[in-house]
Design a protein around this motif. Sequence first.
Motif, PDB file in Angstrom:
ATOM      1  N   ILE A  87       0.865  -1.215   0.042  1.00  0.00           N
ATOM      2  CA  ILE A  87      -0.107  -0.008   0.136  1.00  0.00           C
ATOM      3  C   ILE A  87       0.929   1.279  -0.064  1.00  0.00           C
ATOM      4  N   SER A  88       0.147   2.408  -0.331  1.00  0.00           N
ATOM      5  CA  SER A  88       0.854   3.636  -0.049  1.00  0.00           C
ATOM      6  C   SER A  88       0.166   4.297   1.163  1.00  0.00           C
ATOM      7  N   SER A  89       0.949   5.037   1.951  1.00  0.00           N
ATOM      8  CA  SER A  89       0.460   5.441   3.096  1.00  0.00           C
ATOM      9  C   SER A  89       1.501   6.261   3.843  1.00  0.00           C
ATOM     10  N   SER A  90       0.955   7.135   4.545  1.00  0.00           N
ATOM     11  CA  SER A  90       1.872   8.246   5.286  1.00  0.00           C
ATOM     12  C   SER A  90       2.278   7.333   6.854  1.00  0.00           C
ATOM     13  N   LYS A  91       1.765   6.320   6.807  1.00  0.00           N
ATOM     14  CA  LYS A  91       1.969   5.638   8.177  1.00  0.00           C
ATOM     15  C   LYS A  91       3.646   5.061   8.634  1.00  0.00           C
ATOM     16  N   PHE A  92       4.135   4.922   7.110  1.00  0.00           N
ATOM     17  CA  PHE A  92       5.514   4.432   7.128  1.00  0.00           C
ATOM     18  C   PHE A  92       6.514   5.570   7.671  1.00  0.00           C
ATOM     19  N   ILE A  93       6.227   6.959   7.609  1.00  0.00           N
ATOM     20  CA  ILE A  93       7.032   7.868   8.044  1.00  0.00           C
ATOM     21  C   ILE A  93       6.472   8.230   9.565  1.00  0.00           C
ATOM     22  N   ARG A  94       5.226   8.088   9.712  1.00  0.00           N
ATOM     23  CA  ARG A  94       4.575   8.385  11.009  1.00  0.00           C
ATOM     24  C   ARG A  94       5.048   7.343  12.177  1.00  0.00           C
ATOM     25  N   ASN A  95       5.250   6.193  11.584  1.00  0.00           N
ATOM     26  CA  ASN A  95       5.838   4.889  12.471  1.00  0.00           C
ATOM     27  C   ASN A  95       7.214   5.303  12.876  1.00  0.00           C
ATOM     28  N   ALA A  96       7.944   5.857  12.133  1.00  0.00           N
ATOM     29  CA  ALA A  96       9.026   6.137  12.233  1.00  0.00           C
ATOM     30  C   ALA A  96       9.525   7.157  13.669  1.00  0.00           C
ATOM     31  N   GLY A  97       8.482   8.042  13.645  1.00  0.00           N
ATOM     32  CA  GLY A  97       8.599   9.056  14.857  1.00  0.00           C
ATOM     33  C   GLY A  97       9.586  10.189  14.566  1.00  0.00           C
ATOM     34  N   ILE A  98      10.037  10.199  13.261  1.00  0.00           N
ATOM     35  CA  ILE A  98      11.175  11.077  12.948  1.00  0.00           C
ATOM     36  C   ILE A  98      10.416  11.979  11.971  1.00  0.00           C
ATOM     37  N   PRO A  99      10.394  13.268  11.625  1.00  0.00           N
ATOM     38  CA  PRO A  99      10.069  13.954  10.517  1.00  0.00           C
ATOM     39  C   PRO A  99      11.238  13.941   9.473  1.00  0.00           C
ATOM     40  N   ASN A 100      10.768  14.290   8.031  1.00  0.00           N
ATOM     41  CA  ASN A 100      11.428  14.382   7.062  1.00  0.00           C
ATOM     42  C   ASN A 100      12.407  15.505   7.200  1.00  0.00           C
ATOM     43  N   LEU A 101      13.597  15.464   7.190  1.00  0.00           N
ATOM     44  CA  LEU A 101      14.580  16.823   7.383  1.00  0.00           C
ATOM     45  C   LEU A 101      15.057  17.448   6.085  1.00  0.00           C
ATOM     46  N   HIS A 102      15.309  18.361   5.943  1.00  0.00           N
ATOM     47  CA  HIS A 102      15.863  19.186   4.628  1.00  0.00           C
ATOM     48  C   HIS A 102      16.433  20.374   4.820  1.00  0.00           C
ATOM     49  N   PHE A 103      17.712  20.594   4.282  1.00  0.00           N
ATOM     50  CA  PHE A 103      18.281  21.798   4.567  1.00  0.00           C
ATOM     51  C   PHE A 103      18.851  22.329   3.081  1.00  0.00           C
ATOM     52  N   GLN A 104      18.586  23.503   2.823  1.00  0.00           N
ATOM     53  CA  GLN A 104      18.678  24.105   1.207  1.00  0.00           C
ATOM     54  C   GLN A 104      19.569  25.401   1.501  1.00  0.00           C
ATOM     55  N   MET A 105      20.137  25.814   0.684  1.00  0.00           N
ATOM     56  CA  MET A 105      20.825  27.017   0.321  1.00  0.00           C
ATOM     57  C   MET A 105      20.698  27.604  -1.017  1.00  0.00           C
ATOM     58  N   GLN A 106      20.180  28.818  -1.228  1.00  0.00           N
ATOM     59  CA  GLN A 106      19.919  29.646  -2.333  1.00  0.00           C
ATOM     60  C   GLN A 106      20.613  30.865  -2.569  1.00  0.00           C
ATOM     61  N   TYR A 107      20.819  31.184  -3.740  1.00  0.00           N
ATOM     62  CA  TYR A 107      21.561  32.529  -4.028  1.00  0.00           C
ATOM     63  C   TYR A 107      20.751  33.105  -5.251  1.00  0.00           C
ATOM     64  N   LYS A 108      20.100  34.360  -5.005  1.00  0.00           N
ATOM     65  CA  LYS A 108      19.862  35.127  -6.035  1.00  0.00           C
ATOM     66  C   LYS A 108      20.324  36.589  -6.268  1.00  0.00           C
TER      67      LYS A 108
END
Length: 306
Positions: A87-108
């Motif tokens: 199945i496709s479900s959000s439970k797989f990330i919810r069951n991990a108990g850890i949010p997705n983490l992202h860091f980004q740097m931009q220049y304009k």
Amino acid sequence: FVKLNWQSTELLVGQYWHPMFVAESFPGTISFNTGAPFQPFSRNPQIRFSQSFGGFKLIGVVFSQRDFTSTGPDYSNIAGKYVSSTISSSKFIRNAGIPNLHFQMQYKSDSSNFYAGAGVDYKTITPEIFTVSNSGMNRYESTQTLGSLSGIGFLNLKFKPVTIKLEGVYAQNGNDMSMIGGYAVKEILDTTTGKKEFTNLNTVSLWADLQTTGSTVQFGLFGGFTKNMGSNDTLKGATYARGSNIDYVYRISPRVILIAGKLNFAFEVEHTFAMYGTANGDKKGGVTNFKALTNTRGILAIIYNF
């Protein structure tokens, strides 16, 4: 979503684009796919913090999944016996108990003619909170997690006659971003309890988009390529992925836009080439015994801008 702005700080809370979908620099295709599966495409509940330092911007995001989710195993108890499905479900990330983490740097640049950035993304899922014995009668607690590391780099150049956008993506377990790829069982750690270890399937993707800047007629061209890189490990179980039987895909999409005031009349031809084959033919998630298939479609759109 709610967005709060200060002089050099921004806080966004709510449902918004995945940070690897850069809202200021995505393909200008007429098709609503906006270049997927070459371009990450996903919207996620998130908390996003941005801090600007002159032309530089640092972005940190913690987020989860809702409409675009990971895929994985699921068990149903039928007449006292557990039966497995995918199945496709959000439970797989919810069951991990850890949010997705992202860091980004931009220049304009001050003129906004040069815009570039790079980011790194780390996602943790728990595919199973319990495993099932071979008989399907007993279940056992499982805490096995899978960490996935992805990265993005993009460049947006604006010249007087044309705008050029470029992007490269490396994705592990990119299924929730509408990309090909996912993950698989690396090894059965215990044949009695069904306890497993998982491994990522890796994907690389490149795309370019060009569009002229005329006031009455504009021409554009999108080109994308994505490749299934398989896994670094030998697979010894089920695969949970999008396009696991695809070795690579490329797409060429020319378009023309006629501008009449607030109305745009647009036409695009989308030619997609996919190399299908035997999934996991090399036992590492790679595809063998290729066969090429193509798809060509035309898209006509009338767009009212307001």
